[in-house]
Design a protein around this motif. Structure first.
Motif, PDB file in Angstrom:
ATOM      1  N   ILE A  37       0.980  -1.136  -0.132  1.00  0.00           N
ATOM      2  CA  ILE A  37      -0.154   0.022  -0.002  1.00  0.00           C
ATOM      3  C   ILE A  37       1.045   1.163   0.020  1.00  0.00           C
ATOM      4  O   ILE A  37       1.627   1.269   0.854  1.00  0.00           O
ATOM      5  N   VAL A  38       0.720   2.145  -1.141  1.00  0.00           N
ATOM      6  CA  VAL A  38       1.791   3.277  -1.032  1.00  0.00           C
ATOM      7  C   VAL A  38       1.035   4.507  -0.476  1.00  0.00           C
ATOM      8  O   VAL A  38       1.541   5.204   0.190  1.00  0.00           O
ATOM      9  N   SER A  39      -0.349   4.619  -0.879  1.00  0.00           N
ATOM     10  CA  SER A  39      -1.204   5.732  -0.464  1.00  0.00           C
ATOM     11  C   SER A  39      -2.638   5.130  -0.544  1.00  0.00           C
ATOM     12  O   SER A  39      -2.849   4.475  -1.344  1.00  0.00           O
ATOM     13  N   ALA A  40      -3.563   6.031   0.078  1.00  0.00           N
ATOM     14  CA  ALA A  40      -4.942   5.773  -0.058  1.00  0.00           C
ATOM     15  C   ALA A  40      -5.820   6.795   0.698  1.00  0.00           C
ATOM     16  O   ALA A  40      -5.122   7.672   1.618  1.00  0.00           O
ATOM     17  N   ASP A  41      -6.910   7.173   0.005  1.00  0.00           N
ATOM     18  CA  ASP A  41      -7.662   8.215   0.612  1.00  0.00           C
ATOM     19  C   ASP A  41      -9.282   7.469   0.490  1.00  0.00           C
ATOM     20  O   ASP A  41      -9.428   6.298   0.242  1.00  0.00           O
ATOM     21  N   ASP A  42     -10.244   8.498   0.648  1.00  0.00           N
ATOM     22  CA  ASP A  42     -11.595   7.702   0.675  1.00  0.00           C
ATOM     23  C   ASP A  42     -11.878   7.284  -0.786  1.00  0.00           C
ATOM     24  O   ASP A  42     -12.929   6.286  -0.681  1.00  0.00           O
TER      25      ASP A  42
END
Length: 158
Positions: free
Chosen positions: A116-121
């Motif tokens: 997982i590099v990045s995440a948002d909604d």
């Protein structure tokens, strides 16, 4: 149905002092299943916690009756292969390995396993074999952490 159950059950679970991790609803006509994941981040979850939440959730489901017919209720800790339901949960585990199954193929595939590099909604970015893939949270059918169990066991031995 999962959204309806979540809006009904999440406040109850949180009022009992637990984190509502997520819910899975499987609607097989012969055996419906409601699987509820709870956690207490610093302490963890034991059998007594699952029993307590199960009793309270069962009572609420009996009163509200959101699921017609018979069903099985399971209350569980998220475990080492913690399920991921929201962008915020992915964001909490940036840098960790995850497995994702999409509802429909993207880039010709439905299964992804990567960091997982990045995440948002709305989106999750996974790095799979050096390539970054942007996945839409709403398109994710199932996701969970995929820790290297052998490495974790090796660490415990030392």
């Amino acid at each position: 149905m999962s959204d309806k159950l979540e809006s009904l059950l999440a406040p109850l679970v949180e009022d009992l002092g637990y984190e509502f991790v997520g819910i899975e609803y499987q609607s097989n006509p012969k055996n419906r299943l409601i699987r509820l994941y709870i956690d207490r981040p610093e302490v963890g979850i034991g059998i007594d916690d699952c029993e307590r939440v199960s009793r309270e959730v069962s009572a609420l489901l009996d009163v509200e009756d959101p699921v017609s017919g018979q069903y099985t209720l399971e209350v569980s800790s998220p475990g080492i292969e913690r399920p991921l339901f929201t962008g915020a949960q992915f964001a909490q585990f940036v840098g960790e390995m995850a497995k994702v199954m999409l509802a429909a193929p993207v880039e010709g595939r439905r299964k992804f396993k990567g960091v997982i590099v990045s995440a948002d909604d709305d989106e999750v970015i996974l790095e799979v074999d050096g390539e970054r893939h942007t996945l839409v949270v709403a398109d994710i059918q199932r996701a969970n952490l995929a820790p290297d169990v052998d490495a974790l066991l090796a660490e415990k031995r030392h």
